[in-house]
Design a protein around this motif. Structure first.
Motif, PDB file in Angstrom:
ATOM      1  N   MET A 160      -2.925  -6.930   1.385  1.00 35.93           N
ATOM      2  CA  MET A 160      -1.566  -7.083   0.658  1.00 35.93           C
ATOM      3  C   MET A 160      -1.262  -6.001  -0.243  1.00 35.93           C
ATOM      4  N   ALA A 161      -2.238  -5.849  -0.888  1.00 43.15           N
ATOM      5  CA  ALA A 161      -2.011  -4.628  -2.019  1.00 43.15           C
ATOM      6  C   ALA A 161      -1.763  -3.574  -1.366  1.00 43.15           C
ATOM      7  N   SER A 162      -2.078  -3.098  -0.221  1.00 44.78           N
ATOM      8  CA  SER A 162      -1.697  -2.023   0.584  1.00 44.78           C
ATOM      9  C   SER A 162      -0.318  -1.823   0.908  1.00 44.78           C
ATOM     10  N   LEU A 163       0.104  -3.153   1.518  1.00 44.10           N
ATOM     11  CA  LEU A 163       1.467  -3.340   2.207  1.00 44.10           C
ATOM     12  C   LEU A 163       2.515  -3.412   0.722  1.00 44.10           C
ATOM     13  N   SER A 164       2.091  -3.635  -0.378  1.00 41.53           N
ATOM     14  CA  SER A 164       2.917  -3.846  -1.544  1.00 41.53           C
ATOM     15  C   SER A 164       3.284  -2.441  -2.284  1.00 41.53           C
ATOM     16  N   ARG A 165       2.368  -1.610  -1.910  1.00 39.92           N
ATOM     17  CA  ARG A 165       2.532  -0.344  -2.881  1.00 39.92           C
ATOM     18  C   ARG A 165       3.952   0.147  -2.975  1.00 39.92           C
TER      19      ARG A 165
ATOM     20  N   SER B  64       0.595   4.769  -9.798  1.00 45.02           N
ATOM     21  CA  SER B  64      -0.215   4.898  -8.957  1.00 45.02           C
ATOM     22  C   SER B  64       0.201   4.132  -7.638  1.00 45.02           C
ATOM     23  N   GLY B  65       1.326   3.320  -7.640  1.00 44.13           N
ATOM     24  CA  GLY B  65       1.684   2.754  -6.350  1.00 44.13           C
ATOM     25  C   GLY B  65       1.429   1.188  -6.294  1.00 44.13           C
ATOM     26  N   ARG B  66       0.648   0.783  -7.523  1.00 44.49           N
ATOM     27  CA  ARG B  66       0.450  -0.490  -7.610  1.00 44.49           C
ATOM     28  C   ARG B  66       1.599  -1.416  -8.023  1.00 44.49           C
ATOM     29  N   LEU B  67       1.755  -2.565  -7.461  1.00 43.65           N
ATOM     30  CA  LEU B  67       2.944  -3.325  -7.740  1.00 43.65           C
ATOM     31  C   LEU B  67       2.230  -4.874  -7.804  1.00 43.65           C
ATOM     32  N   VAL B  68       2.578  -5.359  -9.076  1.00 45.02           N
ATOM     33  CA  VAL B  68       1.722  -6.765  -9.671  1.00 45.02           C
ATOM     34  C   VAL B  68       2.956  -7.550 -10.263  1.00 45.02           C
TER      35      VAL B  68
ATOM     36  N   LEU C 240      -2.340   1.514 -16.062  1.00 44.62           N
ATOM     37  CA  LEU C 240      -1.575   2.660 -16.435  1.00 44.62           C
ATOM     38  C   LEU C 240      -2.229   3.951 -16.365  1.00 44.62           C
ATOM     39  N   ASP C 241      -3.646   3.976 -16.356  1.00 41.52           N
ATOM     40  CA  ASP C 241      -4.533   4.848 -16.240  1.00 41.52           C
ATOM     41  C   ASP C 241      -4.819   5.224 -14.762  1.00 41.52           C
ATOM     42  N   GLU C 242      -4.622   4.536 -14.132  1.00 43.70           N
ATOM     43  CA  GLU C 242      -5.179   4.754 -12.690  1.00 43.70           C
ATOM     44  C   GLU C 242      -4.305   5.840 -11.737  1.00 43.70           C
ATOM     45  N   LYS C 243      -5.098   6.569 -11.059  1.00 46.31           N
ATOM     46  CA  LYS C 243      -4.514   7.553 -10.381  1.00 46.31           C
ATOM     47  C   LYS C 243      -3.890   7.185  -9.068  1.00 46.31           C
ATOM     48  N   ALA C 244      -2.512   7.816  -8.727  1.00 47.31           N
ATOM     49  CA  ALA C 244      -2.227   7.662  -7.354  1.00 47.31           C
ATOM     50  C   ALA C 244      -3.184   7.727  -6.151  1.00 47.31           C
ATOM     51  N   ALA C 245      -2.971   6.638  -5.329  1.00 51.47           N
ATOM     52  CA  ALA C 245      -3.941   7.065  -4.093  1.00 51.47           C
ATOM     53  C   ALA C 245      -3.390   8.131  -3.323  1.00 51.47           C
ATOM     54  N   LYS C 246      -4.397   8.804  -2.711  1.00 45.28           N
ATOM     55  CA  LYS C 246      -4.342   9.991  -1.980  1.00 45.28           C
ATOM     56  C   LYS C 246      -3.934   9.882  -0.490  1.00 45.28           C
TER      57      LYS C 246
END
Length: 253
Positions: free
Chosen positions: A102-107, A230-234, A247-253
């Motif tokens: 779900m987290a992957s689909l919501s990026r 990072s692409g995270r959506l919550v 906020l300090d997360e890096k974007a997924a490669k």
């Protein structure tokens, strides 16, 4: 008791049973149907339910089905049975495969966000970036503003006005007033953090329709919703410490 707690409790209760188990059979196993075949079978069973994707899961004979609204369900190869609202757990890793999916689909692809259509607030050096879909009449949005965003530093916050008219009939008018203000940031923060009443026109051109379509495309059906570089959506009025970490997360490669 929340769903995640129940999941962890379930795993804890059954941990002793995972320590000793029989080895896998060495007998040859029949070939599994392809995901394409399962997708075809699903389409035949449910011709009015378009499918975004089908993929095999680590569980033999069980397939993941993703619908366009990001709903995840599981089925057998013949689509004779469906698992709705299921949570597929990797017991050894103690992880929910469903939550991860779900987290992957919501990026969110940050580069596609129309930042020019947002109310912009720079705090400190503004280096970190946060986008928030927010409703001016949403109590949880006000909680987020007062208890979290107002306490952040070195961040640029882009607020997309996202009134939920079905819940807050006056939110759209207030959103227009904010956008039509000479100082949008002051109007927004004054209302949300200090309870200051809005004044001024509400008849200028606004991006509200465009932002509603954007939110729909991202599967946002409630406020506040927070998107990170990072692409995270919550969703929800997240606490300060958690937002700082994201906020300090890096974007997924």
């Amino acid at each position: 008791m929340n769903k995640r707690f129940l999941t962890l409790a379930f795993l804890a209760a059954f941990t002793p049973l995972t320590a000793c188990s029989a080895g896998a059979s060495s007998e040859a196993k029949p070939a599994q149907p392809t995901a394409a075949a399962v997708k075809k079978a699903f389409a035949e069973r449910f011709p009015n339910r378009p499918v975004k994707s089908v993929a095999a899961t680590p569980l033999p004979g069980i397939y993941e089905v993703v619908l366009p609204n990001r709903q995840i369900m599981y089925t057998d190869a013949k689509v004779d049975y469906l698992f709705l609202d299921a949570n597929l757990i990797d017991v050894k890793k103690r992880e929910s495969l469903t939550e991860a999916r779900m987290a992957s689909l919501s990026r969110v692809d940050w580069s596609t966000l129309p930042l020019a259509d947002a109310v912009k607030e720079v705090r400190g050096n503004g280096k970190r970036k946060l986008a928030v879909f927010s409703d001016p009449d949403c109590p949880f949005c006000k909680k987020l503003e007062r208890e979290t965003i107002a306490r952040l530093d070195n961040v640029t916050v882009y607020t997309f006005l996202y009134p939920l008219a079905q819940l807050h009939p006056d939110a759209e008018r207030k959103s227009r007033q904010i956008w039509c203000s000479a100082d949008r940031t002051a109007a927004w923060t004054g209302l949300m953090r200090d309870g200051k009443a809005l004044s001024g026109p509400d008849n200028c051109a606004t991006p509200l329709d465009k932002l509603q379509k954007l939110g729909d495309s991202l599967g946002i059906n409630g406020t506040p919703a927070l998107a990170f570089e990072s692409g995270r959506l919550v969703s929800g009025a997240q606490p300060l410490e958690q937002v700082e970490a994201w906020l300090d997360e890096k974007a997924a490669k």
